[in-house]
Design an enzyme around this catalytic site. Structure first.
Site, short mmCIF file in Angstrom:
data_model
loop_
_atom_site.label_atom_id
_atom_site.label_comp_id
_atom_site.label_asym_id
_atom_site.label_seq_id
_atom_site.Cartn_x
_atom_site.Cartn_y
_atom_site.Cartn_z
CD GLU A 23 -2.82 -1.47 2.11
OE1 GLU A 23 -2.72 0.02 3.06
OE2 GLU A 23 -3.64 -2.13 2.44
CG ASN A 52 -0.31 -6.91 -1.55
OD1 ASN A 52 -1.10 -7.69 -2.43
ND2 ASN A 52 -0.76 -7.13 -0.40
CG HIS A 106 -9.63 -6.30 0.80
ND1 HIS A 106 -9.97 -7.42 1.61
CD2 HIS A 106 -8.07 -5.88 0.92
CE1 HIS A 106 -8.48 -7.40 2.51
NE2 HIS A 106 -7.43 -6.93 1.84
CD GLU A 133 -4.47 -8.15 1.71
OE1 GLU A 133 -5.07 -7.68 2.31
OE2 GLU A 133 -3.07 -7.63 1.95
CG ASP A 188 -12.87 -9.40 1.95
OD1 ASP A 188 -12.53 -8.28 1.51
OD2 ASP A 188 -12.00 -9.23 3.25
C1 XIL Z 1 -6.33 -5.94 8.40
C2 XIL Z 1 -6.50 -8.04 9.91
O1 XIL Z 1 -7.17 -8.72 8.99
C3 XIL Z 1 -7.04 -7.44 10.35
O2 XIL Z 1 -7.17 -8.43 11.61
C4 XIL Z 1 -6.07 -6.40 11.19
O3 XIL Z 1 -6.70 -6.06 12.52
C5 XIL Z 1 -6.26 -4.95 10.15
O4 XIL Z 1 -6.16 -5.62 8.96
N1 XIL Z 1 -4.98 -5.01 3.57
C6 XIL Z 1 -3.62 -6.05 4.55
C7 XIL Z 1 -4.02 -6.54 5.50
O5 XIL Z 1 -2.51 -5.47 3.83
O6 XIL Z 1 -2.76 -6.68 6.81
C8 XIL Z 1 -5.10 -6.12 6.32
O7 XIL Z 1 -5.32 -6.83 7.56
C9 XIL Z 1 -6.66 -5.42 5.74
C10 XIL Z 1 -6.36 -4.81 4.27
#
Ligand code: XIL
Length: 380
Positions: free
Chosen positions: A186, A229, A265, A294, A296
């Site tokens: 990020e 990422n 996400h 990641e 979802d």
């Molecule tokens: C999130 C986790 O799922 C949580 O448990 C934590 O409190 C905050 O981070 N982008 C990322 C991940 O790269 O590391 C994040 O994970 C979600 C967004």
């Protein structure tokens, strides 16, 4: 004799039932009917119902391993360590695991002169035992850094040494056991500008520190594939354009950057990023590996808290489309979902009113999204 299974809370029973009962016309082409094994025992994951077994050779299906982060504020014990059912499914279904929080700075480097590897080691050991690869996450980020670092009073030379030592130590410890590392996470904002204020490393040391992070990581583990990422880079947009330019720049300097990954996400509030495949191909064309890291798919929950069949169908479509896009790109060989059960999802904690973002309910009943992934993998 095994004790009888406790009766499931009504609301989950309802979801499972509705999803199963309506499988059919509604889920046109997305999900397959639930295999008979599931009707007998909703928690038995027979071989033909396993994502990792359905995946083409060399294609890794992963999940985040739940623990740390937001879990620390919940009233359950550490999921990865304590939840037997969870661990069983984690081992059976997935061929790749990503520590959700356990390798982040605040977890693994809690004091300047102290590392805490226990939680990360446990995941890497679990993965080895279950024939899984690991995605390391993450080394250079603006978030989840310990206070000693963010609030410390360090000279530039000290900060640089701190980052170099951290990367050398952490990457070195797991050398040979991590398939892909999210080296930089990020680093751009939504407009495609480097986070020159929020990100302590870029703010204090300048943008060149990103290249150094990759160089140090590569030196510590020459076999690991090193990734950039981010979220919001699923489509062709200002942010993914910025990554494309950065990759070209880093490559011109012979910096060891090997991959570009989209977190994905997603939310059903927004349309599916239909140009995901096209976007990944831009990076593939530069010779990079790509990955979904990641995934979802959250949704606005009705007052009942239970998603409607139409919502579950839409969610299944998003999951399937994300997977299909990755499968279509030659060097997209790693596809990770950010947790597989709503029981431990970060979504309700971070997105008010949204939830049900993973492929299984809180009691591990598989949603249409799970079957959509399974079917797409089998087709591939
Ligand atoms: C999130 C986790 O799922 C949580 O448990 C934590 O409190 C905050 O981070 N982008 C990322 C991940 O790269 O590391 C994040 O994970 C979600 C967004």
């Amino acid at each position: 004799m095994r004790p009888a299974r406790p009766i499931r809370p009504l609301r989950f029973a309802t979801v499972a039932l509705t999803a199963a009962a309506l499988t059919l016309p509604l889920l046109s082409g997305v999900a397959t009917a639930e295999p008979s094994a599931q009707r007998k025992d909703p928690h038995s994951h027979a071989k033909q119902d396993r994502l990792r077994a359905a995946a083409p050779k060399g294609f890794y299906v992963g999940t985040a391993a739940a623990g740390g982060g937001h879990h620390l504020e919940q009233d359950y014990p550490d999921p990865f360590t304590y939840d037997k059912e969870y661990r069983k499914i984690l081992g059976q279904q997935f061929s790749s695991v990503s520590p959700e929080n356990q390798m982040k700075w605040d977890a693994i480097h809690p004091e300047r002169d102290r590392y805490d590897f226990a939680a990360a080691d446990a995941i890497v050991d679990f993965a080895a035992k279950h024939g899984q690869v690991v995605r390391g996450h993450t080394l250079l980020w603006h978030s989840q850094n310990p206070a000693w670092l963010e609030q410390g009073d360090f000279t530039k030379a000290e900060l640089r040494a701190i980052l170099r030592d951290h990367i050398t130590t952490v990457v070195g410890r797991y050398a040979g056991r991590i398939q892909q590392w999210d080296v930089a996470n990020e680093i751009f904002d939504g407009e495609g500008n480097l986070r020159t204020q929020e990100n302590i490393w870029i703010r204090e040391l300048g943008p060149g520190i990103v290249a150094d992070a990759f160089r140090w990581a590569h030196r510590a583990d020459p076999r690991a594939k090193l990734f950039l990422n981010d979220y919001g880079v699923e489509s062709v947009n200002a942010k993914s354009d910025a990554y494309l330019a950065l990759v070209k720049d880093l490559r011109a300097q012979r910096v060891p950057v090997h991959g570009f990954s989209a977190q994905a996400h997603l939310s059903t509030r927004y349309g599916f990023p239909g140009d995901l495949e096209q976007n990944l191909r831009r990076f593939d064309a530069l010779g990079l590996e790509t990955a979904i890291t990641e995934l979802d798919v959250r949704m606005d929950l009705p007052e009942s808290g239970v998603p409607t069949p139409a919502q579950l169908t839409q969610q299944a479509e998003y999951y399937e489309r994300a997977l299909t896009a990755c499968l279509a790109v030659e060097d997209c060989n790693s596809f990770t979902i950010w947790g597989f059960t709503d029981k431990y999802s970060w979504v309700p904690v971070f997105f008010q009113g949204e939830g049900s973002a993973t492929v299984m309910t809180e009691d591990f009943s598989r949603k249409p999204a799970f079957y959509a992934l399974l079917a797409a993998l089998k087709r591939a």
